[in-house]
Enzyme design. Structure first.
Site, PDB file in Angstrom:
ATOM      1  N   ASN A   1       0.880  -1.166   0.000  1.00 25.61           N
ATOM      2  CA  ASN A   1       0.000   0.000   0.000  1.00 25.61           C
ATOM      3  C   ASN A   1       0.921   1.221   0.000  1.00 25.61           C
ATOM      4  OD1 ASN A   1      -1.657   2.172   0.550  1.00 25.61           O
ATOM      5  ND2 ASN A   1      -2.810   1.139   2.160  1.00 25.61           N
TER       6      ASN A   1
ATOM      7  N   ARG B 272       0.469   4.225   0.436  1.00 23.69           N
ATOM      8  CA  ARG B 272       0.169   5.237   1.454  1.00 23.69           C
ATOM      9  C   ARG B 272       0.703   4.856   2.826  1.00 23.69           C
ATOM     10  NH1 ARG B 272      -5.653   5.062  -0.544  1.00 23.69           N
ATOM     11  NH2 ARG B 272      -5.759   3.762   1.284  1.00 23.69           N
ATOM     12  N   CYS B 273       1.161   3.617   2.974  1.00 20.61           N
ATOM     13  CA  CYS B 273       1.623   3.104   4.267  1.00 20.61           C
ATOM     14  C   CYS B 273       3.132   3.278   4.395  1.00 20.61           C
ATOM     15  CB  CYS B 273       1.244   1.631   4.383  1.00 20.61           C
ATOM     16  SG  CYS B 273       1.942   0.793   5.817  1.00 20.61           S
ATOM     17  N   ALA B 274       3.569   3.976   5.442  1.00 23.27           N
ATOM     18  CA  ALA B 274       4.995   4.219   5.655  1.00 23.27           C
ATOM     19  C   ALA B 274       5.760   2.909   5.848  1.00 23.27           C
ATOM     20  CB  ALA B 274       5.201   5.139   6.853  1.00 23.27           C
TER      21      ALA B 274
ATOM     22  N   ARG C  19       6.188   1.301   2.469  1.00 24.85           N
ATOM     23  CA  ARG C  19       7.202   2.026   1.686  1.00 24.85           C
ATOM     24  C   ARG C  19       8.606   1.710   2.205  1.00 24.85           C
ATOM     25  NH1 ARG C  19       3.565   6.305   2.485  1.00 24.85           N
ATOM     26  NH2 ARG C  19       5.059   7.318   3.886  1.00 24.85           N
TER      27      ARG C  19
END
Length: 123
Positions: free
Chosen positions: A11, A13-15, A18
């Site tokens: 995802n 948007r997920c730190a 990433r």
């Protein structure tokens, strides 16, 4: 880059997700990234992933999502196939990142868990 297949259910948007992508690349691998919110895994694939990770399908559930209670997933008697179907229908319920490689499958939270799955490339 290593030729070993590394798949990340990701995802963007997920730190944490990433960070895992960054760690995998820093270790010399170019992962195949599946944005599971756009392309959710089938219920069968979710069950296979959990089995390969040697965990219950519930380990891959995001319990803080509103859909968790709305879909009745707090019912501990639900069978795994029903849970996997709900996760496919509501992919926001899938915890991330799930990393798949020849050494195994693991939910990589915290991100550093991914280092257990990958072998550093030969210099």
């Amino acid at each position: 880059m290593q030729n070993t297949d590394v798949i990340i259910y990701h995802n963007p948007r997920c730190a944490t997700s990433r960070n895992v992508v960054g760690l995998v690349r820093a270790m010399g691998y170019e992962p195949h990234i599946i944005e599971y919110l756009k392309t959710p895994p089938t219920p069968e694939m979710l069950l296979w992933l959990a089995n390969r990770a040697n965990v219950s399908i519930r380990e891959f559930l995001r319990t803080k999502e509103p859909a968790y209670k709305k879909q009745g997933l707090d019912d501990e008697t639900l069978p795994d196939d029903v849970i996997a179907s709900k996760m496919h229908d509501y992919p926001e319920l899938i915890n991330r990142p799930i990393v798949v490689c020849p050494k195994g499958v693991q939910l990589c939270r915290p991100a550093e868990k991914v280092t257990n799955l990958l072998i550093l490339p030969e210099e």
